[in-house]
Motif scaffolding. Structure first.
Motif, PDB file in Angstrom:
ATOM      1  N   ARG A   1      50.267  37.788  50.372  1.00 41.65           N
ATOM      2  CA  ARG A   1      48.688  37.630  49.668  1.00 41.65           C
ATOM      3  C   ARG A   1      48.074  36.608  50.610  1.00 41.65           C
ATOM      4  O   ARG A   1      46.815  36.308  50.265  1.00 41.65           O
ATOM      5  CB  ARG A   1      48.995  36.871  48.225  1.00 41.65           C
TER       6      ARG A   1
ATOM      7  N   THR B   1      45.024  32.793  38.081  1.00 40.13           N
ATOM      8  CA  THR B   1      44.815  33.473  39.338  1.00 40.13           C
ATOM      9  C   THR B   1      44.503  34.889  39.207  1.00 40.13           C
ATOM     10  O   THR B   1      44.556  35.496  37.908  1.00 40.13           O
ATOM     11  CB  THR B   1      45.962  33.490  40.285  1.00 40.13           C
TER      12      THR B   1
ATOM     13  N   THR C   1      38.115  33.377  46.181  1.00 42.41           N
ATOM     14  CA  THR C   1      37.969  33.833  47.464  1.00 42.41           C
ATOM     15  C   THR C   1      37.970  32.871  48.429  1.00 42.41           C
ATOM     16  O   THR C   1      38.430  32.692  49.538  1.00 42.41           O
ATOM     17  CB  THR C   1      37.064  35.006  47.893  1.00 42.41           C
TER      18      THR C   1
ATOM     19  N   PHE D   1      52.869  40.484  39.923  1.00 45.32           N
ATOM     20  CA  PHE D   1      51.532  40.623  40.635  1.00 45.32           C
ATOM     21  C   PHE D   1      51.206  42.255  40.449  1.00 45.32           C
ATOM     22  O   PHE D   1      49.869  42.467  40.166  1.00 45.32           O
ATOM     23  CB  PHE D   1      51.342  40.127  41.713  1.00 45.32           C
TER      24      PHE D   1
ATOM     25  N   LEU E   1      48.644  33.721  51.167  1.00 45.37           N
ATOM     26  CA  LEU E   1      48.514  32.341  50.544  1.00 45.37           C
ATOM     27  C   LEU E   1      49.579  31.320  51.089  1.00 45.37           C
ATOM     28  O   LEU E   1      49.559  30.108  50.625  1.00 45.37           O
ATOM     29  CB  LEU E   1      48.755  32.387  49.056  1.00 45.37           C
TER      30      LEU E   1
ATOM     31  N   GLU F   1      57.084  40.260  43.131  1.00 41.91           N
ATOM     32  CA  GLU F   1      56.017  41.350  43.516  1.00 41.91           C
ATOM     33  C   GLU F   1      55.533  42.026  42.274  1.00 41.91           C
ATOM     34  O   GLU F   1      54.286  42.382  42.092  1.00 41.91           O
ATOM     35  CB  GLU F   1      56.496  42.042  44.652  1.00 41.91           C
TER      36      GLU F   1
ATOM     37  N   ALA G   1      45.650  39.255  42.719  1.00 40.76           N
ATOM     38  CA  ALA G   1      46.170  39.096  44.078  1.00 40.76           C
ATOM     39  C   ALA G   1      46.687  37.504  44.431  1.00 40.76           C
ATOM     40  O   ALA G   1      46.795  37.326  45.475  1.00 40.76           O
ATOM     41  CB  ALA G   1      44.745  39.209  44.948  1.00 40.76           C
ATOM     42  N   GLY G   2      46.755  36.959  43.301  1.00 42.72           N
ATOM     43  CA  GLY G   2      47.423  35.611  43.423  1.00 42.72           C
ATOM     44  C   GLY G   2      46.339  34.320  43.593  1.00 42.72           C
ATOM     45  O   GLY G   2      46.841  33.235  43.986  1.00 42.72           O
ATOM     46  N   ALA G   3      45.218  34.570  43.910  1.00 42.78           N
ATOM     47  CA  ALA G   3      44.088  33.724  44.297  1.00 42.78           C
ATOM     48  C   ALA G   3      43.672  32.614  43.043  1.00 42.78           C
ATOM     49  O   ALA G   3      43.190  33.451  42.133  1.00 42.78           O
ATOM     50  CB  ALA G   3      42.745  34.260  45.058  1.00 42.78           C
TER      51      ALA G   3
END
Length: 606
Positions: free
Chosen positions: A452, A111, A158, A32, A454, A29, A114-116
């Protein structure tokens, strides 16, 4: 901080990067949160300790102070061990498939905070090569996109997350008819390389779950294909003729030019396959590799590196070109000393089965010692620990692979050693993965991914090992053959149901589920020998054991303890006049007991 966050990691892979000038973060965590605070993209670099191209990129790029400075200025860099965090690896492999058809490791993913993911690749060289951009050029392009076209980047990220996490209808089947299983065999026959053996062209992998399915199927074409493939591999450069273990894969169709890492995944499964076909020489080589090279005080190491130093010079594969005498003068390739619960379970089960098949008590004793070591550190009840290093447990969550693989190994060890306590632990682990009709690891999803949005459902297809669902089903079905409890059979059915619609058409990807489907479609064959276990009758029984069959050779006391623990196969099973006494059963309906070896041999042959 330049890597100091990795110095005390429970992953040898992360520790190997602790000296980089790159300011690495572990998967967390905090990493990020730092990216969000600085409003910079995240580089997630995923690999494993015995990965050759991971070593290459580490030397070329992550050891370069200029690359490190560029990363420090515009990114938060996270290093992930794919074996420690398989759910993280699976999630970002799925994302990477949107950007490149060539997936593998090192996996390089960019990414948002937010890890995307919004861009991904694998190995990037230090300079442009044949249309592949240099790593620093990639970093420049990512920085430009992040600072100049942020809306496009976030829209891509997204949309990809939405696509990956969208609910998809899954067709679930209760089982497969014999014709569908025969079709799967036909598909593997069509994929066979008739000249060199194995499946496909190049690169060529052992595809062990598919071989295990062929052996479970047992029809003449299926078994012949498995035996041909195993024989060709044993005689090929894929096998280390000196120390007995198998390498990960071969670059060429004729099995030449292996990638020289030797993994616990492959060797545990191959030991089981070679034992099943009665190839004692090859099985012995693998067992000696496991026990002589990969074994540690806390269990089996995850693998052995492809690289080592030959006369002080770093070299890939040079150690394996040496004979035994020359090897003794050189340091061996280092081990990835991380102990993984599920993979150790596969090795425990393989050693136990091979020990029974070939009457090798030392292998069974070693399997017991490893099982006890893993139980002591990783736990015997849910939630299990997935990984440890030198007795220190990782914070990585255990997966279905861990529960299923470990439970299956313990159940096989219980039969081989006559120790019902292992079967009791296996039963508890299997049942902990069931909540009504829902199959899931009780440890839950990776918390950083889950926070997140994911986290993805567990994979239903195989990788180097059977899927976690297939491993859980395998263990549950074996327990059903000991307990007679139909609830265990229903667990197996539910666990593989999502895979069966695709399995017969894609047997190379679904060998684990197909193996279970074979067993679900047949009455279970069981043989219990009660007595001293050192007679010709017990030897006949050992030769009968194999895929689709359940064999136990136990003392009267052990049989009584199994029965008291709720394993109905052992109810009222006693020796006659102190002699080894055989009970041959089909789904718990047993013939009259036999004490004569010749009579048992005739009965088994009929």
């Amino acid at each position: 901080m330049t890597g100091s966050r990795l110095a005390d990691s429970t992953s040898p892979y992360l520790r190997s990067h602790a000296g980089n000038p790159v300011d690495w973060w572990p998967w967390s965590e905090e990493a990020f949160a730092e990216a969000a605070r600085r409003d910079v993209p995240v580089l997630i670099s995923i690999g494993y300790a015995t990965c050759h191209w991971c070593h290459v990129m580490a030397r070329e790029s992550f050891s370069d102070p200029e690359v490190a400075a560029q990363l420090a200025a515009g990114f938060v860099a996270i290093k992930v061990d794919r074996e420690e965090h398989p759910d993280v690896d699976a999630a970002y492999l799925a994302a990477a498939s949107a950007f490149t058809p060539s997936l593998g490791w090192p996996l390089t993913v960019f990414t948002t905070p937010a890890g995307a993911a919004f861009y991904a690749g694998t190995y990037f060289p230090p300079r442009p090569v044949q249309g592949m951009p240099a790593f620093r050029e990639v970093l420049d392009a990512i920085t430009d996109a992040w600072t100049q076209r942020r809306d496009d980047v976030e829209q891509t990220a997204t949309a990809l997350v939405a696509a990956l996490t969208a609910d998809r209808p899954v067709t679930e089947l209760d089982g497969l008819p014999p014709a569908a299983l025969d079709d799967a065999v036909g598909g593997l026959l069509a994929a066979e390389d008739r000249e060199f053996g194995g499946f496909g062209t190049a690169p060529k992998f052992p595809t062990t779950p598919a071989l295990a399915f062929l052996l479970e199927h047992g029809g003449e074409p299926a078994r012949a294909l498995a035996e041909r493939t195993l024989a060709r591999m044993a005689a090929s450069p894929l096998r280390d003729a000196v120390e007995g273990g198998f390498f990960r894969y071969a670059v060429h169709r004729d099995w030449s030019e292996p990638h020289y890492e030797r993994m616990l995944t492959d060797n545990a499964q191959l030991l089981a396959c070679y034992a099943a076909v009665g190839d004692e020489a090859t099985a012995t080589g693998i067992a000696e590799f496991l026990l002589g090279v990969l074994r540690l005080p806390g269990g089996f190491a995850s693998g052995q590196d492809s690289e080592s130093e030959i006369d002080g010079v770093r070299d890939e594969g040079g150690y394996y070109a040496l004979d035994a005498a020359a090897r003794s003068t050189q340091p061996p390739p280092p081990l990835d000393a991380k102990v993984l619960t599920g993979l150790n379970g596969l090795a425990i089960g393989a050693l136990a089965d091979a020990g029974v098949r070939f009457g090798n008590r030392e292998w069974i004793a070693a399997a017991r010692e490893v099982a006890d070591a893993v139980l002591a550190v990783h736990g015997s009840v849910a939630p299990l620990r997935r990984a440890s290093l030198d007795g220190r447990v990782s914070d990585a969550v255990a997966t279905l692979e861990d529960y299923g693989g470990f439970a299956g190994g313990l159940a096989r060890l219980a039969l081989a050693a006559g120790e019902p306590r292992y079967a009791t632990v296996a039963r508890d682990l299997i049942e902990s993965c069931v909540d009504g009709d829902h199959i899931a690891a009780p440890s839950g999803a990776d918390p950083v991914l889950a926070a997140r949005g994911l986290a993805l459902p567990p994979e239903i297809s195989d990788g180097a090992t059977p899927s976690g669902r297939a491993l859980l089903a395998d263990a549950a079905l074996l327990l059903a053959a000991l307990s007679g409890d139909d609830a265990h059979r229903r667990i197996a059915e539910r666990a593989i149901a999502p895979a069966l619609a695709s399995a017969s058409a894609q047997p190379l990807s679904f060998g684990g589920a197909l193996s279970v489907a074979v067993r679900l479609g047949r009455a279970v064959a069981q043989l219990v020998v009660v007595g001293p276990g050192d007679t010709a009758l017990a030897d006949v029984a050992r030769g009968w054991g194999g895929p689709t069959r359940v064999l136990a050779i136990v003392t009267d006391e052990q049989a009584a303890t199994f029965a008291a623990e709720g394993f109905g196969l052992f109810d009222a099973r006693t020796s006659r006049e102190g002699l080894d006494t055989a009970y041959l059963c089909e789904h718990f309906v047993c013939d009259l007991p036999l004490t004569d070896a010749a009579a048992l041999a005739d009965r088994l042959a009929s």
